[in-house]
Write a protein that holds these residues in place. Sequence first.
Motif, short mmCIF file in Angstrom:
data_model
loop_
_atom_site.label_atom_id
_atom_site.label_comp_id
_atom_site.label_asym_id
_atom_site.label_seq_id
_atom_site.Cartn_x
_atom_site.Cartn_y
_atom_site.Cartn_z
N PHE B 42 0.83 -1.20 0.00
CA PHE B 42 0.00 0.00 0.00
C PHE B 42 0.86 1.25 0.00
CE2 PHE B 42 -2.19 -3.43 2.14
CZ PHE B 42 -3.41 -3.45 1.50
N LYS B 48 -4.18 8.32 4.08
CA LYS B 48 -4.63 7.11 3.39
C LYS B 48 -6.11 7.24 3.07
CE LYS B 48 -1.86 4.15 6.39
NZ LYS B 48 -0.67 3.86 5.63
N GLU B 56 -5.99 -2.88 3.97
CA GLU B 56 -4.86 -3.26 4.84
C GLU B 56 -5.30 -4.32 5.85
OE1 GLU B 56 -1.87 0.61 5.10
OE2 GLU B 56 -3.55 0.49 6.50
N GLN B 223 -2.27 0.92 -4.37
CA GLN B 223 -2.36 -0.45 -3.90
C GLN B 223 -1.91 -1.39 -5.01
OE1 GLN B 223 -5.95 -1.45 -1.82
NE2 GLN B 223 -5.74 -3.64 -2.18
#
Lengths: 385, 385
Positions: B42, B48, B56, B223
Amino acid sequence: MSVTAPQGFEAAGVAAGLKSTGKPDVAVVVNRGPLKVGAAVFTSNRAKANPIMWSERAVADGVVEAVVLNSGGANCFTGSFGFQTTHQTAEKAGELLGVSSGDVLVCSTGLIGTGDEVFRAKVLTGTADAIGSLSDDGGEDASLAIMTTDSRPKRAVVTRDGWTIGGMAKGAGMLAPGLATMLVVMTTDAVLDAAGADAALRSATRVSFDRLDSDGCMSTNDQVTLLASGASGIAPDADDFGSALAELCRDLAEQLQGDAEGASHDIAIEVVGAASEADAVVVGRSVARNNLFKAAIFGNDPNWGRVLAAIGTTDAAFDPYDVDVSFNGVRVCTAGGPDRPREDVDLTPRATRILIDLRSGDASATILTNDLTHDYVHENSAYSS
Amino acid sequence: MSVTAPQGFEAAGVAAGLKSTGKPDVAVVVNRGPLKVGAAVFTSNRAKANPIMWSERAVADGVVEAVVLNSGGANCFTGSFGFQTTHQTAEKAGELLGVSSGDVLVCSTGLIGTGDEVFRAKVLTGTADAIGSLSDDGGEDASLAIMTTDSRPKRAVVTRDGWTIGGMAKGAGMLAPGLATMLVVMTTDAVLDAAGADAALRSATRVSFDRLDSDGCMSTNDQVTLLASGASGIAPDADDFGSALAELCRDLAEQLQGDAEGASHDIAIEVVGAASEADAVVVGRSVARNNLFKAAIFGNDPNWGRVLAAIGTTDAAFDPYDVDVSFNGVRVCTAGGPDRPREDVDLTPRATRILIDLRSGDASATILTNDLTHDYVHENSAYSS
């Protein structure tokens, strides 16, 4: 008046043919005393030009008689021949002024790699010509002779009770801290000792030139010099002198920002609510160096998402989901989400203010930068520096 | 074929109205097994997006059944409502696929701050539509649905003795390591366990996507996911799988570089003679992030002075006065001075190779970047991302 505003200084600027335009390109500033105090700060780039390597040694004893500056060639990465050119320049000035060459600083600006025989001959001739033209109102000429892509000279004077500080600066690109690409000479007739001059200079540059980050690019030739003649006979309180010097430095830094190559916005990034001043600086700088943010400002787009994406790359103490961001007084992001509509923000003025509240403490700092524009790309793809 | 090239995978891409153009904007990739192994890396940005925070956690157990991806909105800084949208997306997919929502990863890309009720409704409808359209040759449609400013889809397949890896990627701006702004899904029918998949993925991305630094700007939504179905029944040697995966990642990284917003040069900065690989990376990156260097390349100017000024800002082990720099095979700087004339360098091809020899060891690394162009400024001042 710039560097000749305070008592005890002479200066000159002459055309020595280093610039193809025939404009002035060699300047000399001489301290006539009675004190010959000098201090300087230099680029923190490990790729240092020859004049930096010379001047670092020459200023170490705190005694400076004169500064010779040239535009039209950086004399950087020009080998031992280039270092000898710098040495010969200091020797020529010392000989003509009747002082030690070890008390003469040298500054150069222009294209890296320029420093051949022709360059040397012109610099030496120009140095002699400038010394022959010294006068106590030569500050203006000197400020013109250090310009490169600058569209205008940068000069400032601060006067206090019986003493004065004057300064000149050049710089329009490669403006990043430690230092920005700049040559600056400041003079004062206040009575200072070498340690006091050095401390005041470091303190003032830390909150001014070191917070100007136009394009994130650090130069090889930056030098900021302070000369003190003591000619006023007045020894100001250290705090008074320090704040006056910082005021002068901020004035010059803002002039540099306002003349940054190709810029259409002068952006002040004010970071508040930081856990420490260091955090505030690192957060401000991460935004100042973000090309997407800078391009958005050029497009008059208050893109707070790019601000959060930039500050999220730092290790400063804050919660990315508890940060406020304002553009020109309009809070468009609060607590990590949208606040007032983007349409409420007017980014058409050149002066642009970004306020970032980290909500993590009481420290703050302001970083000055510029937007990323078509003209920036054009000037830096066409001009070799 | 991209993600449906290996056995055991189905995919689809549909138009859910998230893009104003009506183009496809929701993709689903499903692992039909028999293994349901998944690994992901990531963005290292602390800012984020909601799908990152969800994924995650979802990938932590090494089991992944499906990935849902949308373009047309980053669902970043959209508050708890936005996180619920991601959660509902995974639940919708889990329900329709008959799997746990905790084994469904979610990826989003587009404008930060976009994630309202309308966005949620379209993503949920699109997810259901895509699942209804799943097929074992849907990889191509899926690769189209994740595009944002990409001018073309990015797909790659690597085939070895009885097993295959396929992949798709999107990304055209905000390309900086850790990771570049990208969504990547890779699939394989090799037999892997969760630890092996994770190790191979981290190793491969470290030398590919993490060395792509188009504009120094790190995204909030990056990602890179690897899914393994084991459907080939073959368990390759870890080194063999690792090198095949790295080959696929480098291929996709070069496709991302070749489609970087507004770029006119694809620049490979090869640093050799470094004391360590870490030194080589930091030196290469300092050049890749130097706007003056990047603008010079746009102007076809082999400006080695800007290379030295950039690397001089690092703390890597080398002597700035003992470095060689070549542009497209022509050594223009040696031992901190000029070598062959600039005029000998041809920078007109899009593919550009900068070779920097630090003469300090045996380590090396290559960083990929792009030039700084008028079109980059234009696209990023006009497009909100």
